[in-house]
Design a protein around this motif. Structure first.
Motif, PDB file in Angstrom:
ATOM      1  N   HIS A 172      19.239 -29.756   0.119  1.00 23.76           N
ATOM      2  CA  HIS A 172      17.897 -29.935   1.161  1.00 23.76           C
ATOM      3  C   HIS A 172      17.155 -29.404   0.431  1.00 23.76           C
ATOM      4  CE1 HIS A 172      17.903 -25.162   1.201  1.00 23.76           C
ATOM      5  NE2 HIS A 172      18.801 -25.367   1.605  1.00 23.76           N
ATOM      6  N   LEU A 173      16.077 -29.812   0.970  1.00 25.14           N
ATOM      7  CA  LEU A 173      14.651 -29.712  -0.006  1.00 25.14           C
ATOM      8  C   LEU A 173      13.116 -30.417   1.013  1.00 25.14           C
ATOM      9  CD1 LEU A 173      13.389 -29.658  -2.780  1.00 25.14           C
ATOM     10  CD2 LEU A 173      12.773 -31.408  -2.914  1.00 25.14           C
ATOM     11  N   THR A 174      12.031 -29.420   0.769  1.00 24.89           N
ATOM     12  CA  THR A 174      11.101 -29.509   1.716  1.00 24.89           C
ATOM     13  C   THR A 174       9.789 -30.272   0.502  1.00 24.89           C
ATOM     14  OG1 THR A 174      11.118 -27.689   3.253  1.00 24.89           O
ATOM     15  CG2 THR A 174       9.078 -28.760   2.346  1.00 24.89           C
ATOM     16  N   MET A 175       9.740 -31.547   1.172  1.00 24.06           N
ATOM     17  CA  MET A 175       8.818 -32.790   0.875  1.00 24.06           C
ATOM     18  C   MET A 175       6.906 -32.314   1.268  1.00 24.06           C
ATOM     19  SD  MET A 175      10.914 -36.074  -0.280  1.00 24.06           S
ATOM     20  CE  MET A 175      11.542 -36.362   1.504  1.00 24.06           C
ATOM     21  N   THR A 194      13.751 -37.741 -19.027  1.00 26.46           N
ATOM     22  CA  THR A 194      12.192 -37.933 -19.163  1.00 26.46           C
ATOM     23  C   THR A 194      11.811 -38.705 -17.843  1.00 26.46           C
ATOM     24  OG1 THR A 194      12.625 -40.856 -19.426  1.00 26.46           O
ATOM     25  CG2 THR A 194      12.314 -38.527 -21.670  1.00 26.46           C
ATOM     26  N   ILE A 195      11.692 -38.206 -16.779  1.00 24.73           N
ATOM     27  CA  ILE A 195      11.367 -38.386 -15.459  1.00 24.73           C
ATOM     28  C   ILE A 195      11.484 -37.623 -14.953  1.00 24.73           C
ATOM     29  CG2 ILE A 195      11.502 -39.614 -13.745  1.00 24.73           C
ATOM     30  CD1 ILE A 195      12.061 -41.991 -14.829  1.00 24.73           C
ATOM     31  N   TYR A 196      12.096 -36.388 -15.028  1.00 25.31           N
ATOM     32  CA  TYR A 196      12.074 -35.662 -14.145  1.00 25.31           C
ATOM     33  C   TYR A 196      10.585 -34.314 -14.806  1.00 25.31           C
ATOM     34  CZ  TYR A 196      13.486 -30.805 -13.093  1.00 25.31           C
ATOM     35  OH  TYR A 196      13.567 -29.638 -12.365  1.00 25.31           O
ATOM     36  N   PRO A 197      10.094 -33.922 -14.184  1.00 23.67           N
ATOM     37  CA  PRO A 197       8.894 -33.489 -14.350  1.00 23.67           C
ATOM     38  C   PRO A 197       9.080 -32.155 -15.028  1.00 23.67           C
ATOM     39  CG  PRO A 197       8.502 -34.013 -12.394  1.00 23.67           C
ATOM     40  CD  PRO A 197      10.092 -33.986 -12.729  1.00 23.67           C
ATOM     41  N   GLN A 198      10.611 -31.425 -14.875  1.00 26.56           N
ATOM     42  CA  GLN A 198      10.793 -29.973 -15.190  1.00 26.56           C
ATOM     43  C   GLN A 198      10.409 -29.100 -14.469  1.00 26.56           C
ATOM     44  OE1 GLN A 198      13.502 -29.871 -17.530  1.00 26.56           O
ATOM     45  NE2 GLN A 198      13.326 -32.440 -18.029  1.00 26.56           N
ATOM     46  N   ASN A 199       9.333 -29.044 -13.239  1.00 23.31           N
ATOM     47  CA  ASN A 199       9.070 -28.133 -12.715  1.00 23.31           C
ATOM     48  C   ASN A 199       9.999 -27.830 -11.333  1.00 23.31           C
ATOM     49  OD1 ASN A 199       8.202 -30.741 -11.048  1.00 23.31           O
ATOM     50  ND2 ASN A 199       6.732 -30.257 -11.305  1.00 23.31           N
ATOM     51  N   GLY A 200      11.395 -27.580 -11.454  1.00 23.37           N
ATOM     52  CA  GLY A 200      12.169 -27.569 -10.200  1.00 23.37           C
ATOM     53  C   GLY A 200      11.537 -27.583  -9.455  1.00 23.37           C
ATOM     54  N   HIS A 201      11.970 -27.055  -7.672  1.00 21.69           N
ATOM     55  CA  HIS A 201      12.241 -27.692  -6.699  1.00 21.69           C
ATOM     56  C   HIS A 201      10.269 -29.079  -6.632  1.00 21.69           C
ATOM     57  CE1 HIS A 201      15.361 -25.259  -6.028  1.00 21.69           C
ATOM     58  NE2 HIS A 201      14.759 -24.556  -6.535  1.00 21.69           N
ATOM     59  N   THR A 202       9.625 -27.934  -7.209  1.00 20.20           N
ATOM     60  CA  THR A 202       8.223 -29.232  -6.956  1.00 20.20           C
ATOM     61  C   THR A 202       8.554 -31.092  -7.206  1.00 20.20           C
ATOM     62  OG1 THR A 202       7.136 -27.038  -6.646  1.00 20.20           O
ATOM     63  CG2 THR A 202       5.721 -28.786  -7.408  1.00 20.20           C
ATOM     64  N   GLY A 214      33.373 -40.906  -3.528  1.00 21.16           N
ATOM     65  CA  GLY A 214      32.521 -39.769  -4.507  1.00 21.16           C
ATOM     66  C   GLY A 214      32.644 -38.523  -4.146  1.00 21.16           C
ATOM     67  N   ILE A 215      32.305 -37.649  -4.080  1.00 25.76           N
ATOM     68  CA  ILE A 215      32.095 -36.133  -3.316  1.00 25.76           C
ATOM     69  C   ILE A 215      31.625 -36.486  -2.261  1.00 25.76           C
ATOM     70  CG2 ILE A 215      31.297 -33.304  -3.657  1.00 25.76           C
ATOM     71  CD1 ILE A 215      32.307 -34.026  -6.689  1.00 25.76           C
ATOM     72  N   PRO A 216      31.447 -36.283  -0.764  1.00 34.65           N
ATOM     73  CA  PRO A 216      31.204 -36.216   0.109  1.00 34.65           C
ATOM     74  C   PRO A 216      29.089 -35.347  -0.223  1.00 34.65           C
ATOM     75  CG  PRO A 216      32.870 -35.902   0.975  1.00 34.65           C
ATOM     76  CD  PRO A 216      33.013 -35.775  -0.635  1.00 34.65           C
ATOM     77  N   MET A 217      28.414 -35.739   0.395  1.00 40.68           N
ATOM     78  CA  MET A 217      27.354 -35.042   0.447  1.00 40.68           C
ATOM     79  C   MET A 217      26.468 -34.917   2.102  1.00 40.68           C
ATOM     80  SD  MET A 217      23.727 -34.700  -2.232  1.00 40.68           S
ATOM     81  CE  MET A 217      22.992 -36.070  -2.069  1.00 40.68           C
ATOM     82  N   THR A 218      25.619 -34.380   1.910  1.00 36.98           N
ATOM     83  CA  THR A 218      24.769 -34.768   3.548  1.00 36.98           C
ATOM     84  C   THR A 218      23.190 -34.076   3.037  1.00 36.98           C
ATOM     85  OG1 THR A 218      26.539 -33.563   4.816  1.00 36.98           O
ATOM     86  CG2 THR A 218      23.714 -33.480   5.098  1.00 36.98           C
ATOM     87  N   LEU A 219      22.235 -34.935   2.659  1.00 38.67           N
ATOM     88  CA  LEU A 219      21.066 -34.242   2.514  1.00 38.67           C
ATOM     89  C   LEU A 219      19.820 -34.421   3.585  1.00 38.67           C
ATOM     90  CD1 LEU A 219      19.114 -34.886  -0.572  1.00 38.67           C
ATOM     91  CD2 LEU A 219      18.520 -37.123  -0.319  1.00 38.67           C
ATOM     92  N   GLU A 220      19.853 -32.320   3.399  1.00 38.69           N
ATOM     93  CA  GLU A 220      18.681 -32.575   4.898  1.00 38.69           C
ATOM     94  C   GLU A 220      17.160 -32.297   3.304  1.00 38.69           C
ATOM     95  OE1 GLU A 220      21.452 -29.720   7.575  1.00 38.69           O
ATOM     96  OE2 GLU A 220      20.634 -28.783   5.727  1.00 38.69           O
ATOM     97  N   LEU A 221      16.412 -33.565   4.362  1.00 38.88           N
ATOM     98  CA  LEU A 221      15.285 -33.442   4.107  1.00 38.88           C
ATOM     99  C   LEU A 221      13.624 -33.106   5.162  1.00 38.88           C
ATOM    100  CD1 LEU A 221      15.545 -36.795   1.990  1.00 38.88           C
ATOM    101  CD2 LEU A 221      15.864 -34.609   1.127  1.00 38.88           C
ATOM    102  N   LYS A 222      12.556 -31.859   4.592  1.00 40.99           N
ATOM    103  CA  LYS A 222      11.930 -31.776   5.785  1.00 40.99           C
ATOM    104  C   LYS A 222      10.124 -32.588   5.013  1.00 40.99           C
ATOM    105  CE  LYS A 222       9.855 -28.210   7.744  1.00 40.99           C
ATOM    106  NZ  LYS A 222       9.796 -28.651   9.683  1.00 40.99           N
ATOM    107  N   VAL A 223       9.839 -32.998   5.498  1.00 42.38           N
ATOM    108  CA  VAL A 223       8.429 -33.517   5.355  1.00 42.38           C
ATOM    109  C   VAL A 223       7.098 -33.271   5.842  1.00 42.38           C
ATOM    110  CG1 VAL A 223       7.150 -35.661   4.764  1.00 42.38           C
ATOM    111  CG2 VAL A 223       9.631 -35.632   5.229  1.00 42.38           C
TER     112      VAL A 223
END
Length: 320
Positions: A293-296, A265-273, A89-98
């Motif tokens: 990437h995303l901040t949680m 039907t599961i995605y809340p349709q509210n963007g990055h939040t 598959g396409i290589p992906m780096t997932l960077e998260l901040k909590v």
């Protein structure tokens, strides 16, 4: 069909233990790379100290939406950052901040789980259940993405495909495979990084990655024990990136009818939040790789283990 809820004895379990491959001790990892302390570049927070009108009751960051864990969560995931296990598959780096959504302080030493399907829609541990993806000369999705839903997904999943609606039910694993699953520790700044591949899709769901955040547990040579789950959610991908991935093998062989982000039907349709990832890739050649990437923003003192999320009344037959 709608997922069955987990038995009470499973919902109430608070002790969590994962085994470290090879018995090695777990070490904290720092993402570094000049990332901002409170958020990634492109993300915004409200600095209460910068506004005289800010009050103690105001939060500095929006809570990330809670969603279902789906039927394919497996406790005792491997403690590792690279979860690829050679999957194509396409290589992906997932960077998260909590971070703590109330204080904006990083949540350190948390255990972050992620898991997702292969390019053809198969989950490790559940290979016997098949997928909507078949392979073999399929036509990739076409057309420009739109902001408005074009209709709700229809039809029953193929026989053997992952199924079940939006509830918090759980299916027992059918095999010992654990590719595209892993757990890692947030560093002192709340960062955690995973190496994986861009997920594929299966009938009834938009492209997504599952996640859980566990806090107040103890890291030992055996893994992570105790504590509670303060966040259960999913990450999502914009339509442009998915359409680009669909032109690359093996995604291009996935003949399954794809659910768009606005149809999900599961995605809340509210963007990055709601878990929509920030993505960076070569627009002319996504096959080179993707950085996501995303901040949680979480509530560390609360418990969100998926049992507090309710099934959508409009959900079509799908897997979570």
């Amino acid at each position: 069909m709608t997922e069955k809820q987990e038995p009470a004895h499973k919902r109430n379990m608070t002790r969590r233990k994962v085994v470290v491959a090879g018995g090695a001790a777990v070490a904290a990892v720092g993402v570094g790379g000049g990332l901002a302390v409170n958020a990634f570049a492109g993300e915004t927070t409200t600095d209460a100290s910068a506004s005289s009108s800010a009050t103690a009751s105001e939060t500095c960051y929006t809570l990330t939406s809670e969603t279902t864990e789906g039927p394919y969560y497996i406790d005792a995931d491997k403690i590792r950052q690279d979860i690829t296990e050679g999957k194509e598959g396409i290589p992906m780096t997932l960077e998260l901040k909590v971070i703590d959504a109330d204080t904006c302080k990083p949540v350190k030493n948390a255990a972050v789980d992620i898991w997702h399907c292969t390019a053809l829609g198969v989950y490790s541990g559940y290979e016997a259940m098949g997928s909507g993806g078949g392979g073999g000369g399929g036509t990739p999705p076409s057309g420009a993405p739109t902001d408005a839903p074009s209709g709700t997904p229809t039809g029953e999943p193929p026989s053997g495909a992952p199924s079940g609606g939006t509830g918090g039910g759980h299916s027992e694993p059918t095999d010992d495979e654990r590719y595209l699953r892993g757990t890692w520790k947030t560093d002192k700044r709340g960062y955690v990084t995973f190496k994986t591949i861009f997920p594929g899709w299966y009938q009834g769901r938009a492209v997504h990655i599952h996640t859980k955040v566990h806090v107040d547990g103890t890291w030992t040579d055996a893994g992570y024990e105790g504590g509670h789950t303060c966040h259960t959610g999913q990450f999502f991908f914009d339509e442009k990136s998915v359409l680009a991935s669909a032109k690359v093998s093996p995604y291009s062989t996935n003949t399954t009818t794809r659910t768009t982000l606005t149809e999900d039907t599961i995605y809340p349709q509210n963007g990055h939040t709601g878990g929509l990832l920030y993505l960076k890739y070569d627009k002319k050649n996504i096959a080179k790789g993707v950085r996501a990437h995303l901040t949680m923003g979480v509530a560390p003192d609360e418990t969100h283990d998926s049992t507090d999320t309710q099934p959508s009344t409009s959900a079509s037959p799908s897997a979570s």
